[in-house]
Design a protein around this motif. Structure first.
Motif, mmCIF file in Angstrom:
data_model
loop_
_atom_site.group_PDB
_atom_site.id
_atom_site.type_symbol
_atom_site.label_atom_id
_atom_site.label_comp_id
_atom_site.label_asym_id
_atom_site.label_seq_id
_atom_site.Cartn_x
_atom_site.Cartn_y
_atom_site.Cartn_z
ATOM 1 N N THR B 12 22.863 46.468 -30.876
ATOM 2 C CA THR B 12 24.242 46.001 -30.785
ATOM 3 C C THR B 12 25.182 46.891 -31.604
ATOM 4 N N TYR B 43 18.888 41.687 -25.249
ATOM 5 C CA TYR B 43 19.968 40.731 -25.532
ATOM 6 C C TYR B 43 19.324 39.590 -26.326
ATOM 7 N N ILE B 60 16.830 39.879 -19.847
ATOM 8 C CA ILE B 60 17.564 40.092 -21.097
ATOM 9 C C ILE B 60 17.292 41.464 -21.709
ATOM 10 N N GLN B 67 23.687 51.923 -21.879
ATOM 11 C CA GLN B 67 24.805 51.199 -22.497
ATOM 12 C C GLN B 67 25.740 52.149 -23.245
ATOM 13 N N GLN B 382 26.706 36.084 -22.362
ATOM 14 C CA GLN B 382 25.759 37.147 -22.005
ATOM 15 C C GLN B 382 26.454 38.274 -21.230
ATOM 16 N N TYR B 385 28.712 40.197 -23.517
ATOM 17 C CA TYR B 385 27.927 41.091 -24.372
ATOM 18 C C TYR B 385 27.753 42.466 -23.732
ATOM 19 N N TRP B 386 27.246 42.481 -22.489
ATOM 20 C CA TRP B 386 26.963 43.768 -21.838
ATOM 21 C C TRP B 386 28.249 44.502 -21.436
#
Lengths: 105, 415
Positions: B12, B43, B60, B67, B382, B385-386
Motif C-alpha cells: 500500500t 488487498y 484479493i 499497480q 475495495q 483501494y485499487w
C-alpha cells in the motif's frame, strides 16, 4: 489529577496509579510502591528491571512493553512474570515511577 | 539533475508513494525504483472475509507491478541490507542500488516462531491465522466443518496490523454460526493482551458491550506464553484458555533486512520515525511510510493513505533543501464489520480517540455506531483501494487530517 504521598513526599499520579512526572520519583519510594503492587521485597533482579525501565524511558520517552523487555533487558519474559506476576511492563513502570508504557494503538 | 528515489516495498505505502512521486516529478527530475520480494499485492482488508466464504483469495491478490504508473521501475528481489553511510541498498540478487532518497515501505511481518508451540503439530490443523492468504483459506475449510466446541480468537501481543480485525472476526463468527443455526453449540472467546476490547476507552466500552451482547467472552490482559498440544493457550501469568479451534494473530515485527541494516531499526525491526514529518531517525534522507514505522498510530491502510500526502511533500522539501513540514496528525479511519450486514466506523488521530458523531461532517457516516451504510462503505472500499488509493489520488471529501466537524468530542479535562 490525584495526588499521593509516597515515602512522605507528595507526587502526581494518574487514575491508574502511574507517575505523571518521573522526576518526582526517588529510589527510596520503590519499596513502598512495590508493596502496594503485592511485591514484599525488591531483589537485585527487580532493581535490574526497574533501572532498565527508567533508562529506556529517559532515552525513548516511553517505557518498554513486556515483549521489548524480554528482548532487551537480559531477563526472559518468563522470569519477568516471576518477578512481577501482575504484568511486568505495567507493574515495573508503576514502581519505577514512569508513565504507563505506550504499547500500541 | 535526476534524483534517485528508491522505495523498498510494493504494498500500500510503497505503491501510493511511487505513484504520487511519479506525478510530481518528470522523468528527467527523478528516477523512481520500487523493490519487493514478490509480485503479489494482497488487498489485506479482504483477508477477514475469506474464512467465512465471503471472499476468495484470488479476488484479493493482484500483481504489484501493474499497480505502478508508467515510468516506475519495479525490481522483484529480496533485500539484503541498507548501507546508510554509503547511501546504498544491497539486494538479494546481488544488485546494489544507490539512492538520494530512500523510502522504507516494507510493512510488518508475522513472526509466529517467536511464540512457543504456535508452529507445533496443531498449526494449520486446529490453530490458524487469517493474516495470510494461505492461512485464511485453510481456516475457511476448518470453519466449514466446525459444528460444535470452543472457538478462541487470540492476539498474542501488540503491535498488530489492523487492531480491530480480530474483533471483526469475533463478530463475523457470531453471525456465521447463527446463520448456520448452531450458534448455541459454539462458544466464542476473545483473548487479548489489552485491558479491554480496544486501546482507547470510549471505543473499548462500546465494543466490549457489543461482544457482551453477542455472548462472546472476553479474556483481558492475557499474554500468551505457549500454545500447548491438546488445545490450550497458557498465559505467562499461569492462566489457561481451552480451545477446539484457535484463531491466533501472531507477533509482528518489521522486515528482516531492517535488522541486518546497522542503525536503521529498533529491537522489533520497525524503523524509528518522526511521527509528524515521517522522516526516519536513522538518516535525513530516509523516510518511512505505513506499518514499517514505529509511530504510535494503528498499523492500517487508512493511516498509510493519510501519510502519503505528508511523506511525498517532505521528500520534495528534502530534495529542494526546504524545512520539512510536521503535517501528519496520526489520522486513522477504520470500518469495523459487525456481522448481519452492518458495520461501525471509527475515526481518530494521535490526540483524539474514537468518539460518536458523523464522518466526515455532521452529514455523513455514523461514527461508533452500527449501520448498514457503514457495511456498504466497507464493501465499496475495495474498489476505492485499487482505483483511488493505490494510484495516490486525494479522495474527494476525505482530507488527510482528521476532521472534527461531525464529532461529539468530550469536554477536555482540566489538569
Amino acid at each position: 489529577m490525584p495526588n499521593a504521598t509516597v515515602a512522605g513526599i507528595t507526587v502526581d499520579r494518574n487514575d491508574e496509579g502511574f507517575f505523571t512526572d518521573p522526576n518526582q520519583w526517588t529510589e527510596a519510594m520503590a519499596p513502598e510502591l512495590a508493596r502496594s503492587e503485592g511485591i514484599d521485597e525488591l531483589t537485585d533482579d527487580h532493581w535490574r528491571v526497574l533501572k532498565f525501565m527508567r533508562s529506556e524511558y529517559a532515552q525513548k520517552g516511553t517505557g518498554p512493553t513486556v515483549r521489548v523487555l524480554g528482548k532487551t533487558s537480559g531477563v526472559s519474559i518468563k522470569e519477568l512474570y516471576q518477578l512481577f506476576p501482575k504484568g511486568p511492563a505495567k507493574t515495573a513502570a508503576k514502581i519505577a515511577g514512569i508513565p504507563k508504557p505506550r504499547g500500541c494503538i | 539533475m535526476t534524483s534517485r528515489i528508491v522505495i523498498l516495498g510494493g504494498g500500500t505505502g510503497g505503491t501510493l508513494t511511487a505513484n504520487r512521486l511519479r506525478r510530481l516529478y518528470g522523468a528527467d527530475e527523478a528516477a523512481i525504483t520500487v523493490v519487493d520480494q514478490d509480485d503479489r499485492h494482497v488487498y489485506q482488508p479482504g483477508l477477514l472475509f475469506v474464512p467465512f466464504g465471503l471472499a476468495h483469495t484470488d479476488d484479493i491478490v493482484r500483481p504489484r507491478a501493474r499497480q505502478l504508473h508508467e515510468g516506475i521501475e519495479f525490481i522483484e528481489s529480496a533485500i539484503d541490507h541498507v548501507d546508510i553511510e554509503a547511501g546504498e541498498v544491497r539486494l538479494g540478487n546481488g544488485v546494489t542500488l544507490g539512492y538520494d532518497v530512500l523510502v522504507v515501505a516494507t510493512g510488518a511481518r508475522l513472526v509466529p516462531e517467536e511464540t512457543e508451540g504456535l508452529l507445533g503439530p496443531a498449526w494449520m490443523d486446529s490453530v490458524f491465522t487469517f493474516y495470510t492468504p494461505e492461512g485464511a483459506a485453510a481456516l475457511g475449510a476448518a470453519l466449514a466443518t466446525f459444528d460444535r466446541g470452543r472457538l478462541v480468537v487470540n492476539v498474542v501481543d501488540m503491535p498488530i496490523k489492523c487492531p480491530v480485525a480480530p474483533l471483526e472476526f469475533c463478530f463475523l463468527a457470531d453471525w456465521y454460526f447463527t446463520e448456520r443455526g448452531i450458534r448455541d453449540r459454539v462458544q466464542i472467546t476473545y483473548a487479548t493482551p489489552l485491558d479491554g476490547a480496544f486501546t482507547k476507552p470510549i471505543a473499548a466500552a462500546q465494543l466490549g458491550g457489543m461482544l457482551n451482547a453477542r455472548g462472546i467472552e472476553i479474556v483481558t490482559e492475557f499474554n500468551t506464553g505457549e500454545v500447548v498440544p491438546g488445545g490450550r493457550l497458557t498465559g505467562y501469568d499461569g492462566r489457561e484458555v481451552q480451545f477446539d479451534l484457535a484463531v491466533v494473530i501472531p507477533l509482528h515485527g518489521g522486515a528482516t533486512y531492517v535488522g541486518r541494516s546497522p542503525g536503521l531499526g529498533d529491537e522489533l525491526d520497525f524503523v524509528p520515525t518522526d511521527e509528524h514529518t515521517l522522516q526516519s531517525k536513522a538518516a535525513s534522507n530516509i523516510f518511512v511510510i505505513g506499518d514499517a514505522a514505529n509511530v504510535p498510530a494503528s498499523k492500517a491502510g487508512s493511516v498509510t493513505h493519510f501519510e502519503g500526502e505528508t511523506l511525498v511533500d517532505n521528500v520534495r522539501r528534502f530534495l529542494t533543501g526546504e524545512p520539512l513540514e510536521a503535517g501528519f496528525d496520526g489520522h486513522a479511519n477504520c470500518f469495523i464489520e459487525t456481522g448481519f450486514h452492518k458495520a461501525l466506523l471509527i475515526d481518530f488521530n494521535y490526540d483524539t480517540e474514537p468518539v460518536p458523531g458523523h464522518y466526515p461532517s455532521p452529514v455523513g457516516l455514523p461514527l461508533l455506531k452500527e449501520s448498514r451504510l457503514n457495511h456498504l462503505g466497507k464493501l465499496l472500499f475495495q474498489s476505492v483501494y485499487w482505483h483511488g488509493l493505490l494510484p495516490g489520488r486525494d479522495l474527494p471529501g476525505l482530507g488527510s487530517n482528521m476532521p472534527t466537524a461531525g464529532k461529539h468530542l468530550p469536554v477536555p479535562e482540566k489538569d
